[in-house]
Design an enzyme around this catalytic site. Structure first.
Site, PDB file in Angstrom:
ATOM      1  N   ARG A   1       0.828  -1.207   0.000  1.00 28.92           N
ATOM      2  CA  ARG A   1       0.000   0.000   0.000  1.00 28.92           C
ATOM      3  C   ARG A   1       0.862   1.256   0.000  1.00 28.92           C
ATOM      4  O   ARG A   1       0.526   2.254  -0.641  1.00 28.92           O
ATOM      5  CB  ARG A   1      -0.947  -0.036   1.200  1.00 28.92           C
ATOM      6  CG  ARG A   1      -2.000   1.042   1.166  1.00 28.92           C
ATOM      7  CD  ARG A   1      -3.101   0.771   2.172  1.00 28.92           C
ATOM      8  NE  ARG A   1      -2.619   0.865   3.549  1.00 28.92           N
ATOM      9  CZ  ARG A   1      -3.343   0.510   4.617  1.00 28.92           C
ATOM     10  NH1 ARG A   1      -4.556   0.018   4.468  1.00 28.92           N
ATOM     11  NH2 ARG A   1      -2.853   0.639   5.827  1.00 28.92           N
TER      12      ARG A   1
ATOM     13  N   LYS B   1      -2.754   6.600   1.383  1.00 27.08           N
ATOM     14  CA  LYS B   1      -2.695   7.088   2.765  1.00 27.08           C
ATOM     15  C   LYS B   1      -1.847   8.364   2.745  1.00 27.08           C
ATOM     16  O   LYS B   1      -0.750   8.431   3.304  1.00 27.08           O
ATOM     17  CB  LYS B   1      -2.138   6.009   3.703  1.00 27.08           C
ATOM     18  CG  LYS B   1      -3.162   5.577   4.773  1.00 27.08           C
ATOM     19  CD  LYS B   1      -2.694   4.417   5.599  1.00 27.08           C
ATOM     20  CE  LYS B   1      -3.238   4.466   7.010  1.00 27.08           C
ATOM     21  NZ  LYS B   1      -4.690   4.254   7.138  1.00 27.08           N
TER      22      LYS B   1
ATOM     23  N   GLU C   1     -16.824   6.114   3.731  1.00 29.15           N
ATOM     24  CA  GLU C   1     -16.077   5.567   4.867  1.00 29.15           C
ATOM     25  C   GLU C   1     -16.546   6.252   6.145  1.00 29.15           C
ATOM     26  O   GLU C   1     -17.279   7.242   6.107  1.00 29.15           O
ATOM     27  CB  GLU C   1     -14.573   5.823   4.700  1.00 29.15           C
ATOM     28  CG  GLU C   1     -13.937   5.027   3.571  1.00 29.15           C
ATOM     29  CD  GLU C   1     -12.420   4.929   3.721  1.00 29.15           C
ATOM     30  OE1 GLU C   1     -11.937   4.612   4.815  1.00 29.15           O
ATOM     31  OE2 GLU C   1     -11.736   5.185   2.719  1.00 29.15           O
TER      32      GLU C   1
HETATM   33  C1  LIG Z   1      -5.790   3.517   7.435  1.00 31.92           C
HETATM   34  C2  LIG Z   1      -7.196   3.752   7.002  1.00 31.92           C
HETATM   35  C3  LIG Z   1      -8.195   2.756   7.061  1.00 31.92           C
HETATM   36  C4  LIG Z   1      -7.981   1.425   7.704  1.00 31.92           C
HETATM   37  O1  LIG Z   1      -6.973   0.674   7.107  1.00 31.92           O
HETATM   38  P1  LIG Z   1      -6.331  -0.556   7.911  1.00 31.92           P
HETATM   39  O2  LIG Z   1      -5.287  -1.056   6.978  1.00 31.92           O
HETATM   40  O3  LIG Z   1      -7.421  -1.514   8.149  1.00 31.92           O
HETATM   41  O4  LIG Z   1      -5.782   0.003   9.173  1.00 31.92           O
HETATM   42  C5  LIG Z   1      -9.454   3.047   6.543  1.00 31.92           C
HETATM   43  N1  LIG Z   1      -9.733   4.252   6.023  1.00 31.92           N
HETATM   44  C6  LIG Z   1      -8.819   5.238   5.966  1.00 31.92           C
HETATM   45  C7  LIG Z   1      -9.199   6.530   5.371  1.00 31.92           C
HETATM   46  C8  LIG Z   1      -7.531   5.010   6.466  1.00 31.92           C
HETATM   47  O5  LIG Z   1      -6.625   5.983   6.433  1.00 31.92           O
END
Ligand SMILES: *Cc1c(COP(=O)(O)O)cnc(C)c1O
Length: 351
Positions: free
Chosen positions: A92, A194, A230
């Site tokens: 990722r 991210k 989300e």
């Molecule tokens: C990090 C994140 C998640 C969750 O991801 P995980 O890999 O399950 O920790 C979900 N939504 C957003 C916007 C994130 O930044």
């Protein structure tokens, strides 16, 4: 595949393990890797945990060129220190780096750095069942820029902090508000990366929601406000009968590792029908159970959702059976209480 070794005889840190929160407790060391102007990475090394120095014109400070990851190391019932699917985080970060025009961190380098930080800070990993060592990799433009362009060089850092259980005394139901004033991500934007900038933009809607007494915000899709996106920084799921649905990864959804794991557990171990597709707000409000997922809290049941003047109540004290089961299975695998059928754990140390 992996080498586990016996940890050096290092007594556990003298921390108040039962009162850890989700906040920063500095540890002994961090991993730092830097690249040159040719964008070639050095081999990286552990350094004492310390503050950083940076040019005032650093790309990250001026234009937000940076991305991060979040993962955990767990002390299991078998007295091993394990990582959970770290290769998913490594991949990722490659995707986030590509989107933000940053040099890529090879997957094996990412894992080498994470393992080095865990090994050197093993005495900061909370005892089994009392929390975990949260690991935060960050990649950013550290070289100076003035015009809007990519930074001339970059840094990659991994630090760690012991954190407690997200919900002390067991799972708690969240009270959410549907946001009609703000979106989290745009179509073809950076929602699936991210990217650090995505999170600064989420603070104002969150602050407003908290002032109104809610725990978090449900975002709708910018391209179609009938669809859900989300919950803050967590992925959303809705359950109706034996079916569990979650928004598909269409480019504006962050592909959560917990999201993927929960889909597999529900589909392969719990015999549920799972679907990744567009999910309407109407379906969410009509569901038997709604919850959200992320590394920090694992599975968070949603107790109430308020959309404009209407409030739907799902649960008050009693948590929905699907969220409960998924939480127990996933945390069970992470502490080696439940068999690791999908080979998700990567042992780092035996202690
Ligand atoms: C990090 C994140 C998640 C969750 O991801 P995980 O890999 O399950 O920790 C979900 N939504 C957003 C916007 C994130 O930044």
């Amino acid at each position: 595949m992996t080498t586990t070794e016996v940890a050096v005889d290092r007594p556990l840190q003298d921390l108040d393990w039962d009162n850890l929160t989700f906040s920063v407790t500095p540890t002994r060391s961090m991993w730092l890797m830097e690249c040159d102007k040719e964008l070639v990475w050095n081999k990286g090394q552990l350094e004492p945990f310390r503050n950083l120095q940076m040019s005032p014109a650093a790309g990250v400070l001026n234009y937000g060129q940076g991305a991060f990851e979040g993962m955990k190391a767990y002390h299991t019932e078998k007295n091993r220190i394990v990582l959970f699917r770290p290769e998913k985080n490594a991949r990722r970060l490659v995707d986030s780096a590509t989107r933000l025009c940053m040099p890529l961190i090879p997957e094996e380098k990412f894992i080498e750095g994470v393992e080095a930080v865990v090994r050197d800070n093993v005495d900061f990993v909370p005892p089994c069942g009392r929390g975990s060592l949260y690991i935060r990799p960050i990649l950013w433009g550290s070289g100076p820029v003035l015009g809007v362009k990519s930074a001339p060089w970059f840094s990659f850092l991994i630090y760690a902090s012991p954190v407690g259980l997200y919900f002390k005394g067991g799972l708690r139901c969240l009270n959410l508000k549907v946001s009609h004033d703000f979106h989290r991500a745009a179509p073809h934007g950076t929602g699936n990366a991210k990217a650090i900038g995505n999170y600064a933009a989420s603070l104002y809607p969150l602050m407003q929601a908290k002032e109104e007494g809610y725990d978090e915000v449900i975002y709708l899709k910018a391209a179609n406000e009938e669809l859900v996106e989300e919950v803050g920084a967590a992925n959303i799921f809705a359950v109706k009968g034996n079916k569990m649905i979650t928004p598909r990864l269409d480019g504006s959804i962050l592909p959560g590792v917990t999201r993927d794991s929960v889909l597999i557990i529900a589909g392969k171990l719990m015999g549920m029908e799972t679907e990744e597709r567009d999910v309407t707000l109407e379906e969410v409000l009509d569901a038997d159970e709604v919850f959200c997922t992320g590394t920090a809290a694992v599975v968070m049941p949603i107790g109430m959702i308020t959309d404009k003047e209407n409030t739907k109540v799902y649960c008050e004290e009693q948590i929905g059976p699907v969220a409960r089961k998924l939480y127990d299975m996933l945390t069970g695998i992470q502490k080696e209480k439940v068999e690791d059928r999908f080979d998700w754990l990567r042992p780092v140390l035996e202690i």
